[in-house]
Design a protein around this motif. Structure first.
Motif, PDB file in Angstrom:
ATOM      1  N   ALA A 151       0.828  -1.208   0.000  1.00  0.00           N
ATOM      2  CA  ALA A 151       0.000   0.000   0.000  1.00  0.00           C
ATOM      3  C   ALA A 151       0.859   1.255   0.000  1.00  0.00           C
ATOM      4  CB  ALA A 151      -0.916  -0.008   1.222  1.00  0.00           C
ATOM      5  N   ILE A 152       1.845   1.295   0.880  1.00  0.00           N
ATOM      6  CA  ILE A 152       2.681   2.495   0.981  1.00  0.00           C
ATOM      7  C   ILE A 152       3.509   2.690  -0.281  1.00  0.00           C
ATOM      8  CG2 ILE A 152       4.668   3.483   2.202  1.00  0.00           C
ATOM      9  CD1 ILE A 152       3.538   2.386   4.772  1.00  0.00           C
ATOM     10  N   SER A 153       4.011   1.599  -0.858  1.00  0.00           N
ATOM     11  CA  SER A 153       4.846   1.719  -2.051  1.00  0.00           C
ATOM     12  C   SER A 153       4.082   2.301  -3.237  1.00  0.00           C
ATOM     13  CB  SER A 153       5.426   0.352  -2.427  1.00  0.00           C
ATOM     14  OG  SER A 153       4.399  -0.530  -2.817  1.00  0.00           O
ATOM     15  N   HIS A 154       2.750   2.162  -3.245  1.00  0.00           N
ATOM     16  CA  HIS A 154       1.938   2.751  -4.309  1.00  0.00           C
ATOM     17  C   HIS A 154       1.397   4.127  -3.926  1.00  0.00           C
ATOM     18  CE1 HIS A 154       1.988  -1.347  -5.880  1.00  0.00           C
ATOM     19  NE2 HIS A 154       1.559  -0.864  -7.025  1.00  0.00           N
ATOM     20  N   GLN A 165       4.180   7.694 -14.799  1.00  0.00           N
ATOM     21  CA  GLN A 165       3.615   6.629 -13.980  1.00  0.00           C
ATOM     22  C   GLN A 165       4.147   5.261 -14.370  1.00  0.00           C
ATOM     23  OE1 GLN A 165       1.899   8.917 -15.756  1.00  0.00           O
ATOM     24  NE2 GLN A 165      -0.102   8.166 -16.440  1.00  0.00           N
ATOM     25  N   GLU A 166       4.460   5.045 -15.650  1.00  0.00           N
ATOM     26  CA  GLU A 166       5.028   3.763 -16.054  1.00  0.00           C
ATOM     27  C   GLU A 166       6.421   3.572 -15.480  1.00  0.00           C
ATOM     28  OE1 GLU A 166       4.924   3.058 -20.197  1.00  0.00           O
ATOM     29  OE2 GLU A 166       2.729   3.118 -20.359  1.00  0.00           O
ATOM     30  N   CYS A 167       7.194   4.653 -15.437  1.00  0.00           N
ATOM     31  CA  CYS A 167       8.531   4.585 -14.845  1.00  0.00           C
ATOM     32  C   CYS A 167       8.437   4.284 -13.353  1.00  0.00           C
ATOM     33  CB  CYS A 167       9.270   5.905 -15.081  1.00  0.00           C
ATOM     34  SG  CYS A 167      10.928   5.958 -14.357  1.00  0.00           S
ATOM     35  N   VAL A 168       7.453   4.902 -12.691  1.00  0.00           N
ATOM     36  CA  VAL A 168       7.276   4.667 -11.259  1.00  0.00           C
ATOM     37  C   VAL A 168       6.892   3.210 -10.999  1.00  0.00           C
ATOM     38  CG1 VAL A 168       5.816   5.231  -9.276  1.00  0.00           C
ATOM     39  CG2 VAL A 168       6.720   7.052 -10.713  1.00  0.00           C
ATOM     40  N   LEU A 169       6.063   2.646 -11.869  1.00  0.00           N
ATOM     41  CA  LEU A 169       5.618   1.270 -11.676  1.00  0.00           C
ATOM     42  C   LEU A 169       6.726   0.270 -11.991  1.00  0.00           C
ATOM     43  CD1 LEU A 169       1.984   1.188 -13.093  1.00  0.00           C
ATOM     44  CD2 LEU A 169       2.691   0.698 -10.753  1.00  0.00           C
ATOM     45  N   TYR A 170       7.342   0.406 -13.163  1.00  0.00           N
ATOM     46  CA  TYR A 170       8.269  -0.621 -13.625  1.00  0.00           C
ATOM     47  C   TYR A 170       9.731  -0.276 -13.326  1.00  0.00           C
ATOM     48  CZ  TYR A 170       4.002  -1.609 -16.190  1.00  0.00           C
ATOM     49  OH  TYR A 170       2.690  -1.837 -16.515  1.00  0.00           O
ATOM     50  N   GLY A 171      10.065   1.016 -13.410  1.00  0.00           N
ATOM     51  CA  GLY A 171      11.435   1.424 -13.158  1.00  0.00           C
ATOM     52  C   GLY A 171      12.365   0.977 -14.286  1.00  0.00           C
ATOM     53  N   SER A 182       8.280   4.050   4.045  1.00  0.00           N
ATOM     54  CA  SER A 182       8.021   5.153   3.111  1.00  0.00           C
ATOM     55  C   SER A 182       9.329   5.692   2.538  1.00  0.00           C
ATOM     56  CB  SER A 182       7.260   6.273   3.827  1.00  0.00           C
ATOM     57  OG  SER A 182       6.026   5.811   4.336  1.00  0.00           O
ATOM     58  N   MET A 183      10.323   5.892   3.394  1.00  0.00           N
ATOM     59  CA  MET A 183      11.612   6.412   2.935  1.00  0.00           C
ATOM     60  C   MET A 183      12.275   5.441   1.965  1.00  0.00           C
ATOM     61  SD  MET A 183      13.085   7.910   6.549  1.00  0.00           S
ATOM     62  CE  MET A 183      14.686   8.227   5.826  1.00  0.00           C
ATOM     63  N   THR A 184      12.241   4.166   2.302  1.00  0.00           N
ATOM     64  CA  THR A 184      12.859   3.163   1.429  1.00  0.00           C
ATOM     65  C   THR A 184      12.159   3.115   0.078  1.00  0.00           C
ATOM     66  OG1 THR A 184      13.450   1.833   3.367  1.00  0.00           O
ATOM     67  CG2 THR A 184      13.450   0.725   1.235  1.00  0.00           C
ATOM     68  N   THR A 185      10.855   3.218   0.096  1.00  0.00           N
ATOM     69  CA  THR A 185      10.082   3.141  -1.139  1.00  0.00           C
ATOM     70  C   THR A 185      10.389   4.290  -2.079  1.00  0.00           C
ATOM     71  OG1 THR A 185       8.278   1.974  -0.020  1.00  0.00           O
ATOM     72  CG2 THR A 185       7.758   3.085  -2.082  1.00  0.00           C
ATOM     73  N   ALA A 221      14.979   4.221  -9.319  1.00  0.00           N
ATOM     74  CA  ALA A 221      15.866   3.162  -9.768  1.00  0.00           C
ATOM     75  C   ALA A 221      15.114   1.934 -10.255  1.00  0.00           C
ATOM     76  CB  ALA A 221      16.826   2.768  -8.645  1.00  0.00           C
ATOM     77  N   VAL A 222      14.193   1.414  -9.442  1.00  0.00           N
ATOM     78  CA  VAL A 222      13.628   0.101  -9.747  1.00  0.00           C
ATOM     79  C   VAL A 222      12.120   0.083  -9.913  1.00  0.00           C
ATOM     80  CG1 VAL A 222      15.522  -1.045  -8.558  1.00  0.00           C
ATOM     81  CG2 VAL A 222      13.451  -0.505  -7.295  1.00  0.00           C
ATOM     82  N   GLY A 223      11.395   1.134  -9.494  1.00  0.00           N
ATOM     83  CA  GLY A 223       9.954   1.144  -9.638  1.00  0.00           C
ATOM     84  C   GLY A 223       9.236   0.452  -8.500  1.00  0.00           C
ATOM     85  N   ALA A 224       7.935   0.670  -8.412  1.00  0.00           N
ATOM     86  CA  ALA A 224       7.142   0.192  -7.272  1.00  0.00           C
ATOM     87  C   ALA A 224       6.994  -1.318  -7.247  1.00  0.00           C
ATOM     88  CB  ALA A 224       5.759   0.846  -7.306  1.00  0.00           C
ATOM     89  N   ILE A 225       6.905  -1.951  -8.416  1.00  0.00           N
ATOM     90  CA  ILE A 225       6.675  -3.398  -8.454  1.00  0.00           C
ATOM     91  C   ILE A 225       7.835  -4.147  -7.827  1.00  0.00           C
ATOM     92  CG2 ILE A 225       6.440  -5.385  -9.994  1.00  0.00           C
ATOM     93  CD1 ILE A 225       4.783  -3.654 -11.843  1.00  0.00           C
TER      94      ILE A 225
END
Length: 296
Positions: free
Chosen positions: A36-39, A116-122, A200-203, A209-213
């Motif tokens: 939840a927090i990562s999104h 948003q795609e970069c945030v999701l997939y990175g 939250s900070m880690t996310t 770098a790597v995205g939310a997934i």
């Protein structure tokens, strides 16, 4: 070769940070709150950028932490006041916040340097190209100290590791014996939100770098693998970090071999390591069950 080293080093720090906080999420049965927090922190990143017009790491972290804590608080409040199940409350809040973040990006796409795609997939392969340069670039009197993402997650990793070392006994008590923690006068609510702050900070430090997934995968899978084989909290922390680093190395080699996404390959490798651990546990269990019969 230099770019490969920076990519692996950045992924290793992301994986280690996620694994450390993921251990406490798994032990407290709060793996979904990490998802939840990562999104939902996407909303915090967008709002912080719109308000300050800056992508500086402290500002991004501030916005993410506020929204991350708000996500945890609203989820808990909806569970208590609305009498909804805990997982349903979490799912409602984080999808709402994530959707609002996506809408804001769509509305202000020309002003926000976020995708948003970069945030999701990175795309961690681009990490070496966004570097920090100290000195006068025009006069060529400065020097390049490395990727911005590496130093950002490096700072967060240091904070996470220091926090766990300093607060180890309290976090251990709360994770295994919350009732005992209350009887000892430990502020369980404070330490709950302290852990949510670390998540939250880690996310947000891992987003570029790597995205939310992949963040979700690294928060849950290495810690789950370590949970199956560890016999103490310290061992679980060490094993979770070890699993995460092994996933990074195998995932990077797999991505190089298949010419595929590095982030996705690391997530797949983490999952494969979990399945191997489960299979090994089953073999060991069957061997122990047959041992008395064989001895006769």
């Amino acid at each position: 070769m230099t770019n490969d080293i920076w990519i692996i080093a950045t992924a290793a720090l992301v994986a280690a940070s996620c694994a450390l906080v993921g251990v406490f999420l798994i032990l407290r049965r709060q793996a979904l709150i990490g998802d939840a927090i990562s999104h939902s922190v996407l909303l915090g990143i967008v709002l912080a950028y719109l308000i300050t017009d800056s992508r500086a790491l402290p500002i991004m972290l501030g916005g993410a932490v506020i929204i991350g804590l708000l996500t945890a608080w609203l989820s808990d409040s909806l569970h208590r006041v609305g009498k909804l199940q805990s997982d349903a409350s979490i799912g409602i809040i984080f999808t709402l916040f994530f959707a609002i973040g996506v809408i804001l990006i769509s509305l202000y796409a020309g002003q926000i340097d976020l995708d948003q795609e970069c945030v999701l997939y990175g795309e961690i392969a681009f990490v070496p190209f966004d570097t920090i340069y100290i000195g006068n670039l025009a006069a060529e009197s400065g020097f390049d100290i490395g990727p911005r993402a590496f130093w950002g997650i490096g700072i967060v990793f240091t904070i996470v590791l220091s926090s766990i070392i300093i607060s180890f006994n309290r976090l251990k008590t709360i994770a295994f014996h919350p009732s005992l923690a209350l009887s000892l006068g430990i502020n369980v609510i404070f330490w709950h939100y302290f852990l949510m702050t670390l998540v939250s900070m880690t996310t947000v430090a891992s987003f570029d770098a790597v995205g939310a997934i992949l963040v979700v995968a690294l928060l849950v899978i290495p810690a789950s693998s370590a949970y199956l084989v560890a016999r103490s909290l310290k061992a679980m922390l060490w094993m979770a970090v070890g699993y995460s680093q092994l996933a990074v190395l195998i995932g990077y080699a797999l991505a190089f071999w298949l010419d595929s996404s590095i982030s996705a390959s690391i997530a797949v490798s983490a999952g494969l390591l979990l399945f191997v651990t489960i299979a090994w546990q089953q073999v060991q269990s069957q061997r122990r069950q047959r041992q008395p019969i064989d001895s006769l």
